[in-house]
Design a protein around this motif. Structure first.
Motif, mmCIF file in Angstrom:
data_model
loop_
_atom_site.group_PDB
_atom_site.id
_atom_site.type_symbol
_atom_site.label_atom_id
_atom_site.label_comp_id
_atom_site.label_asym_id
_atom_site.label_seq_id
_atom_site.Cartn_x
_atom_site.Cartn_y
_atom_site.Cartn_z
ATOM 1 N N UNK A 138 0.805 -0.920 0.079
ATOM 2 C CA UNK A 138 -0.070 0.140 -0.091
ATOM 3 C C UNK A 138 0.834 1.189 -0.011
ATOM 4 N N UNK A 139 2.049 1.257 0.586
ATOM 5 C CA UNK A 139 2.831 2.498 0.721
ATOM 6 C C UNK A 139 3.412 2.740 -0.703
ATOM 7 N N UNK A 140 3.838 1.568 -1.448
ATOM 8 C CA UNK A 140 4.111 1.596 -2.713
ATOM 9 C C UNK A 140 3.189 2.306 -3.690
ATOM 10 N N UNK A 141 1.926 1.957 -3.522
ATOM 11 C CA UNK A 141 0.870 2.552 -4.098
ATOM 12 C C UNK A 141 0.771 3.909 -4.019
ATOM 13 N N UNK A 142 0.823 4.214 -2.552
ATOM 14 C CA UNK A 142 0.552 5.654 -2.415
ATOM 15 C C UNK A 142 1.810 6.402 -2.826
ATOM 16 N N UNK A 164 9.995 -3.546 3.696
ATOM 17 C CA UNK A 164 11.136 -4.311 3.797
ATOM 18 C C UNK A 164 12.457 -3.789 3.014
ATOM 19 N N UNK A 165 13.626 -4.127 3.409
ATOM 20 C CA UNK A 165 14.723 -3.476 2.982
ATOM 21 C C UNK A 165 14.904 -3.480 1.494
ATOM 22 N N UNK A 166 14.438 -4.451 0.635
ATOM 23 C CA UNK A 166 14.396 -4.577 -0.685
ATOM 24 C C UNK A 166 13.691 -3.222 -1.160
#
Length: 309
Positions: A138-142, A164-166
């Protein structure tokens, strides 16, 4: 070094009170084109209020707030920014691709769906309902929603929380690409290594004021501490008793030492342990500098006479 270009976002003597609480106390802040400014500070320092003022979510009680030279509540400057706040409420039943298309439609010159998805690393999520994603997804979508309008200024409030780290490393790479394209970024983060890796400038806030502004190197230079790492047979208890030692710990076969004067400590290590190996000396990192600055600000706020002195 002064900036030749005018700031695209600016707080000048900004004051914001909530009842008896002063959240911002004459804050001074500038964001310039094409730079990443990291806004750091402990909880309650005023970072969230500063961003809210620049976004036009609240009004200042005193001072000046400008976004692209205009009132932040005007529609024109808002069309030139992207925003990723720490907490976001999005329609849970919409698919990711639908959210991106909808958000992009609000901007005059948005990125294509494919470009936004590729930058944010969500190409495999476009057909999935938002509510079915993990917190990190969800953070990547935001993040994709924040950049899809091709903003000139991007507000990122704790962007890598839950990743995560990646995923964090990939987001850092995307941020660097946006900066290379000329986008300015205002970043708040509690991950100091994130600021150290990305920031052109750092502003440290405490008690509603900016207490330091400059490059990461400038901030680190304020702290005299050095960090020594080595392999040694000497026990930590022995080293801890040496003059000038601030901290000693041993972990995974290595010894870590914090000291204000590295040279005499290194000399003594070499004399005391002929088998000393893997010796490395570093200046204090951003974390130590941040801790020292905010500690001094806390002491000054509780002891005004010390500050005046």
């Amino acid at each position: 070094m002064p900036h030749a270009e005018k700031p695209i976002a600016r707080l000048a003597g900004a004051v914001k009170r909530y009842g008896s609480l002063t959240a911002l106390d004459g804050a001074e802040l500038q964001v310039h084109p094409g730079e990443l400014l990291a806004l750091l500070g402990p909880n309650g320092a005023g970072k969230t209020t500063a961003i809210a003022l620049l976004l036009g979510l609240v009004r200042a009680d005193a001072g000046s707030v400008q976004l692209f030279g205009e009132d932040p509540q005007s529609i024109e400057p808002r069309r030139r920014i992207g925003v990723m706040l720490q907490h976001a409420e999005l329609p849970p039943t919409l698919r990711v691709g639908e959210l991106l298309r909808l958000t992009a439609s609000y901007y005059p010159n948005p990125r294509s769906l494919q470009e936004s998805a590729a930058l944010a690393g969500i190409g495999d999520l476009l057909r999935r309902p938002y509510a079915k994603l993990s917190g990190g997804q969800q953070r990547r979508v935001q993040f994709a929603l924040a950049l899809c309008g091709r903003p000139e200024l991007l507000f990122l409030d704790e962007p890598t929380v839950g990743m995560d780290i990646d995923a964090r490393q990939k987001l850092w790479a995307a941020i660097r690409q946006l900066i290379d394209e000329g986008c300015a970024v205002l970043l708040t983060t509690h991950y100091l290594e994130e600021a150290e890796a990305l920031a052109d400038r750092v502003c440290v806030m405490s008690h509603g004021k900016v207490i330091h502004e400059g490059t990461v190197e400038t901030l680190r230079a304020r702290v005299a501490q050095k960090r020594i790492r080595c392999r040694t047979t000497l026990p930590a208890e022995l080293i801890r008793d040496w003059p000038g030692i601030g901290e000693v710990r041993q972990e995974n076969g290595r010894t870590y030492i914090v000291t204000a004067e590295a040279e005499p400590v290194v000399r003594r290590l070499l004399e005391a342990d002929p088998q000393l190996g893997e010796l490395e000396v570093q200046r204090a990192g951003l974390a130590e500098a941040f801790t020292e600055l905010t500690r001094d600000a806390d002491e000054a706020s509780t002891n005004p006479q010390r500050e005046a002195a």
